[in-house]
Design a protein around this motif. Structure first.
Motif, PDB file in Angstrom:
ATOM      1  N   VAL B   7       0.829  -1.192  -0.107  1.00 17.30           N
ATOM      2  CA  VAL B   7       0.107   0.015  -0.067  1.00 17.30           C
ATOM      3  C   VAL B   7       0.742   1.334   0.094  1.00 17.30           C
ATOM      4  O   VAL B   7       1.928   1.360   0.647  1.00 17.30           O
ATOM      5  CB  VAL B   7      -0.903  -0.123   1.448  1.00 17.30           C
ATOM      6  CG1 VAL B   7      -1.688   1.265   1.427  1.00 17.30           C
ATOM      7  CG2 VAL B   7      -1.748  -1.319   1.163  1.00 17.30           C
ATOM      8  N   LYS B   8       0.875   1.952  -1.194  1.00 15.56           N
ATOM      9  CA  LYS B   8       1.457   3.289  -1.071  1.00 15.56           C
ATOM     10  C   LYS B   8       0.668   4.745  -1.137  1.00 15.56           C
ATOM     11  O   LYS B   8      -0.004   4.678  -1.937  1.00 15.56           O
ATOM     12  CB  LYS B   8       2.377   3.057  -2.643  1.00 15.56           C
ATOM     13  CG  LYS B   8       3.479   2.037  -2.414  1.00 15.56           C
ATOM     14  CD  LYS B   8       4.303   2.339  -3.662  1.00 15.56           C
ATOM     15  CE  LYS B   8       5.381   1.272  -3.802  1.00 15.56           C
ATOM     16  NZ  LYS B   8       5.780   1.353  -5.341  1.00 15.56           N
ATOM     17  N   ASN B   9       1.020   5.314  -0.038  1.00 12.72           N
ATOM     18  CA  ASN B   9       0.466   6.591   0.096  1.00 12.72           C
ATOM     19  C   ASN B   9      -1.183   6.751  -0.337  1.00 12.72           C
ATOM     20  O   ASN B   9      -1.698   7.480  -0.635  1.00 12.72           O
ATOM     21  CB  ASN B   9       1.109   7.589  -1.219  1.00 12.72           C
ATOM     22  CG  ASN B   9       2.615   7.754  -0.847  1.00 12.72           C
ATOM     23  OD1 ASN B   9       3.077   6.949  -1.774  1.00 12.72           O
ATOM     24  ND2 ASN B   9       3.114   8.259  -0.035  1.00 12.72           N
ATOM     25  N   LEU B  10      -1.593   5.742   0.673  1.00 16.63           N
ATOM     26  CA  LEU B  10      -3.166   5.593   0.099  1.00 16.63           C
ATOM     27  C   LEU B  10      -3.873   6.495   1.061  1.00 16.63           C
ATOM     28  O   LEU B  10      -3.714   6.833   2.294  1.00 16.63           O
ATOM     29  CB  LEU B  10      -3.706   4.090   0.703  1.00 16.63           C
ATOM     30  CG  LEU B  10      -5.150   3.731   0.577  1.00 16.63           C
ATOM     31  CD1 LEU B  10      -5.475   3.870  -0.879  1.00 16.63           C
ATOM     32  CD2 LEU B  10      -5.534   2.518   1.229  1.00 16.63           C
ATOM     33  N   SER B  11      -4.822   7.426   0.325  1.00 16.28           N
ATOM     34  CA  SER B  11      -5.739   8.467   1.077  1.00 16.28           C
ATOM     35  C   SER B  11      -7.155   8.082   0.583  1.00 16.28           C
ATOM     36  O   SER B  11      -7.370   7.913  -0.525  1.00 16.28           O
ATOM     37  CB  SER B  11      -5.404   9.763   0.599  1.00 16.28           C
ATOM     38  OG  SER B  11      -4.112  10.239   1.147  1.00 16.28           O
ATOM     39  N   VAL B  12      -7.914   7.770   1.486  1.00 13.96           N
ATOM     40  CA  VAL B  12      -9.253   7.645   1.300  1.00 13.96           C
ATOM     41  C   VAL B  12     -10.205   8.614   1.895  1.00 13.96           C
ATOM     42  O   VAL B  12     -10.129   8.766   3.185  1.00 13.96           O
ATOM     43  CB  VAL B  12      -9.837   6.159   1.795  1.00 13.96           C
ATOM     44  CG1 VAL B  12     -11.417   6.017   1.603  1.00 13.96           C
ATOM     45  CG2 VAL B  12      -8.948   5.085   1.122  1.00 13.96           C
ATOM     46  N   SER B  66      -6.899   8.166  -3.324  1.00 10.05           N
ATOM     47  CA  SER B  66      -5.623   8.373  -4.246  1.00 10.05           C
ATOM     48  C   SER B  66      -4.452   7.264  -3.625  1.00 10.05           C
ATOM     49  O   SER B  66      -4.659   6.702  -2.625  1.00 10.05           O
ATOM     50  CB  SER B  66      -4.999   9.517  -4.204  1.00 10.05           C
ATOM     51  OG  SER B  66      -4.870   9.982  -2.991  1.00 10.05           O
ATOM     52  N   GLY B  67      -3.428   7.083  -4.309  1.00  6.92           N
ATOM     53  CA  GLY B  67      -2.326   6.574  -3.809  1.00  6.92           C
ATOM     54  C   GLY B  67      -2.613   4.923  -4.668  1.00  6.92           C
ATOM     55  O   GLY B  67      -3.134   4.886  -5.383  1.00  6.92           O
ATOM     56  N   GLN B  68      -1.877   4.041  -4.156  1.00  5.45           N
ATOM     57  CA  GLN B  68      -1.589   2.662  -4.719  1.00  5.45           C
ATOM     58  C   GLN B  68      -1.934   1.458  -3.783  1.00  5.45           C
ATOM     59  O   GLN B  68      -1.653   1.656  -2.697  1.00  5.45           O
ATOM     60  CB  GLN B  68      -0.086   2.501  -5.367  1.00  5.45           C
ATOM     61  CG  GLN B  68      -0.007   3.375  -6.820  1.00  5.45           C
ATOM     62  CD  GLN B  68       1.150   3.146  -7.389  1.00  5.45           C
ATOM     63  OE1 GLN B  68       2.078   3.285  -6.652  1.00  5.45           O
ATOM     64  NE2 GLN B  68       1.373   2.669  -8.592  1.00  5.45           N
ATOM     65  N   VAL B  69      -2.691   0.472  -4.442  1.00  2.55           N
ATOM     66  CA  VAL B  69      -2.668  -0.670  -3.423  1.00  2.55           C
ATOM     67  C   VAL B  69      -2.267  -1.871  -4.667  1.00  2.55           C
ATOM     68  O   VAL B  69      -2.806  -2.216  -5.384  1.00  2.55           O
ATOM     69  CB  VAL B  69      -4.145  -0.964  -3.118  1.00  2.55           C
ATOM     70  CG1 VAL B  69      -4.206  -2.390  -2.553  1.00  2.55           C
ATOM     71  CG2 VAL B  69      -4.596   0.065  -2.085  1.00  2.55           C
ATOM     72  N   LEU B  70      -0.987  -2.195  -4.269  1.00  4.55           N
ATOM     73  CA  LEU B  70      -0.392  -3.186  -5.607  1.00  4.55           C
ATOM     74  C   LEU B  70      -0.386  -4.688  -4.675  1.00  4.55           C
ATOM     75  O   LEU B  70      -0.109  -4.987  -3.667  1.00  4.55           O
ATOM     76  CB  LEU B  70       1.062  -2.807  -5.666  1.00  4.55           C
ATOM     77  CG  LEU B  70       1.182  -1.726  -6.393  1.00  4.55           C
ATOM     78  CD1 LEU B  70       2.610  -1.113  -6.279  1.00  4.55           C
ATOM     79  CD2 LEU B  70       0.478  -1.591  -7.640  1.00  4.55           C
TER      80      LEU B  70
END
Lengths: 332, 336
Positions: B7-12, B66-70
């Motif tokens: 999880v990278k810089n995840l903003s919800v 925004s951000g990434q969930v890989l």
């Protein structure tokens, strides 16, 4: 399951039995004398008493009720000799204004009521449920707002105004002929005439009822979509379409069965206003005539009991259908 | 080396009439195969929101992400945030599975449990209904439901809470996922049942060699089953490290407060339980500085207004032990 059903059926019969008693008691107390009504305004008291005896109204009320119940199973014979009238089972009594057995009168009116109810039911369920689902899926959009307007108009516009508006529109467009409207045509020999007879009455009833079903469907679908098991379905990879049609609607529509059953059962007892507006001589039209014009007690009693029987019967159907759908009801 | 889940810089954030609710903010963490990551924090700290984001379960119309969930699967990495809904749907229940807090309401009341487990299997495998049923019975057996071949046709209301959670676990694992997210799986259960379910999760983890993300606010549970811990506060990651590190050398004031507020058996009778003063902040218009600053006992040791004005970044305080605080581990230790 079988135990559950037999219990419900037993209760339904008890209810009908008690109901017949109550109805009989009420009519025994009403200050209307069918014997007097049976022979016009300037009547010889001797004839009145003779008629009273002929109709079996000179015996105690409970005994009259018992004769009534027996008549339902065995048929009834009024008077003797040349003036004898026989009503075969199930006999609900004799209607003097119509010069016919009540059962016969009701049997003549029932096809109208039945056709009206079935057609309207199919129409309103289709419109109500599809519009409700659509509004729930498009929650907050103009379609949803349109559904709200539809619900508001449909449920607040009195049915006699809605019916008249539709009748007048149909009349102005030459789609309805007030002279032939309301004469029974067989759907087999003249399907167009049959539909012309009923279509506007169907639309009237359907619009009024569909409003309620749209609102119910919309709110049930939205409420169900917040349930945990809907999230579970998504979490295991169910596609949105199946989340709605397989997981959501199953629970969202189950409560509608209650409404649908009772509304349909109620309508089979006669849609008084709609039948009156569209000149359909169904049970509702007939009972309002019996009440307001003829003071025809046996006929009123017959239609009351018949309407109640339909209502109780469909209550029973609803209980069984619900148990079939919801395992929590079925297995307890 | 790429992680199983990153999880990278995840903003919800959820737009509401009162303003934007920033449920998680600049959240980064990772999980690898075979390990158990615990995410702890109080209600509203963003634990569940971030797990829902990993599953791609947020409604895109009412959520800003925004951000990434890989997620790496079969040498291929998918970003849940940007992937098509069909791609995400295939991941859900296949590569990533989830079990929920309340097993009472998480199963559909109108379908048999066998039916619900079969459905999960059929969604991700080619096979007949009979195969799916066999698979369902096998899974029920595995999670410790006795007489599985008969109970498979039972409805959820015929099971107890603990049994239903077992059913949920069977359903979540039927496709042998790589990641299992357990969102407070024992909160709604009796204490004795809690222990059984935790043991079952541990056993299943070994059986299927998967990563478990355990979301909880029960620090006792964390100590028992987790390898690493993420501590969250007001939507932000405040501390991350191995269980040992976090419990022995907590470096974030919130974690210190949290650990101090756990009742202990060896505590002297009559001692008052420690609490963290104040309330968690509203997630609408969070303070510009550190979210924990208004409740922080250590803020006074930070020179100037730094805690109020500047948001601390996640820094490595010890090897593999991260925290979001202006004070160093040594400073915290000195003032404790």
């Amino acid at each position: 399951m079988l135990k559950y059903i037999s219990k419900r059926v037993f209760y339904a019969f008890v209810m009908l039995f008690v109901l017949s008693m109550v109805v009989y008691l009420i009519f025994g107390l009403v200050p209307i004398d069918p014997a007097k009504l049976s022979c016009g305004t300037h009547c010889n008291p001797v004839v009145v008493e003779a008629n009273r005896h002929r109709l079996g109204l000179d015996i105690p009320l409970w005994h009259q009720w018992w004769n009534f119940i027996m008549g339902l199973f065995q048929g009834r014979t009024y008077g003797e000799g040349a003036a004898m009238i026989h009503c075969p089972a199930p006999a609900f009594g004799y209607s003097f204004p119509n010069n016919a057995c009540v059962t016969e009168v009701m049997a003549g009116a029932f096809p109208f009521t039945f056709t009206l109810a079935v057609g309207a039911f199919i129409l309103w369920m289709t419109i109500g449920i599809s519009f409700g689902i659509l509004a729930a899926r498009k929650k907050g959009t103009y379609i949803d707002r349109l559904s709200t307007a539809f619900v508001l108009i449909g449920s607040s516009l009195p049915i006699f105004i809605l019916g008249l508006l539709i009748y007048i529109t149909a009349f102005l467009l030459h789609l309805i002929d007030p002279i032939t409207q309301g004469t029974w045509v067989s759907p087999l020999s003249d399907p167009i005439g049959f539909f012309r007879n009923f279509i506007f009455a169907w639309i009237t009833l359907a619009l009024a009822y569909a409003a309620i079903y749209t609102r119910l469907t919309r709110s049930n679908v939205i409420e169900t979509s917040t349930e945990d098991y809907i999230r579970t379905a998504r979490a295991k990879g169910v596609a949105e379409r199946d989340v709605l049609y397989r997981h959501n609607l199953r629970t969202a529509l189950a409560p509608l069965i209650t409404n649908a059953g009772l509304d349909f059962g109620g309508l089979l007892g006669g849609a008084i206003i709609t039948e009156r507006v569209f000149q359909l001589p169904g049970l509702g039209y007939m009972s309002i005539k019996a009440v307001l014009r003829d003071y025809d007690l046996p006929l009123i009693m017959g239609t009351t009991l018949l309407a109640a029987a339909f209502f109780i019967f469909f209550n029973l159907i609803v209980d069984i259908a619900y148990a079939y759908l919801d395992p929590r009801v079925r297995l307890n | 080396m790429s992680h199983l889940l990153e999880v990278k810089n995840l903003s919800v954030a959820f737009p509401t009439e009162d303003g934007l609710v920033q449920a998680t903010d600049d959240l980064s963490f990772h999980v690898d195969l075979g390990e158990t990551l615990a995410i702890v924090g109080e209600s509203g700290s963003g634990k569940s929101v971030s797990s829902m984001a990993i599953m791609g379960l947020h409604n895109p119309k009412s959520t800003q992400i925004s951000g990434q969930v890989l997620i790496s699967s079969l040498g291929h990495s998918t970003d849940v945030v940007t992937a098509s809904s069909e791609e995400v749907r295939r991941l859900r229940g296949g590569t990533v599975s989830m079990i929920f807090q309340d097993p009472m309401s998480a199963l559909h009341p109108y379908f048999t449990i066998g039916n619900q487990i079969s459905e999960a299997w059929l969604l991700h495998n080619d096979g007949t209904k009979a195969d799916a049923r066999k698979k369902a019975i096998e899974m029920l057996d595995l999670v410790g439901i006795s007489d599985a071949s008969n109970r498979v046709d039972a409805y959820p209301h015929q099971f107890s809470g603990g049994m239903r959670q077992r059913v949920m676990i069977a359903m979540a694992l039927v496709n042998h996922p790589k990641i299992l997210i357990a969102d407070e799986p024992t909160t709604a259960l009796d204490v004795t049942v809690q222990a059984q379910i935790l043991k079952l999760l541990k056993d299943m983890q070994h059986e299927f060699n998967m990563a478990v993300i355990l979301i909880t606010h029960d620090l006792g549970v964390v100590a028992e089953v987790a390898d690493r811990v993420n501590v969250m506060y007001a939507g932000r990651l405040v501390e991350e490290g191995s269980v040992n590190e976090i419990y022995k050398n907590p470096v974030h004031p919130y974690t210190i407060g949290l650990l101090a507020s756990v009742p202990r058996v060896d505590q002297a009778h009559g001692t008052r339980l420690k609490t963290i003063p104040g309330q968690p902040p509203s997630l609408i218009s969070l303070p510009g500085g550190c979210a924990f600053e208004p409740r922080c006992e250590f803020a006074k040791f930070v020179p100037g207004n730094l805690c109020k004005t500047t948001r601390p970044q996640v820094e490595e305080k010890h090897t593999g032990h991260l925290a979001r605080c202006h004070l160093s581990a040594a400073e915290i230790k000195a003032h404790q």
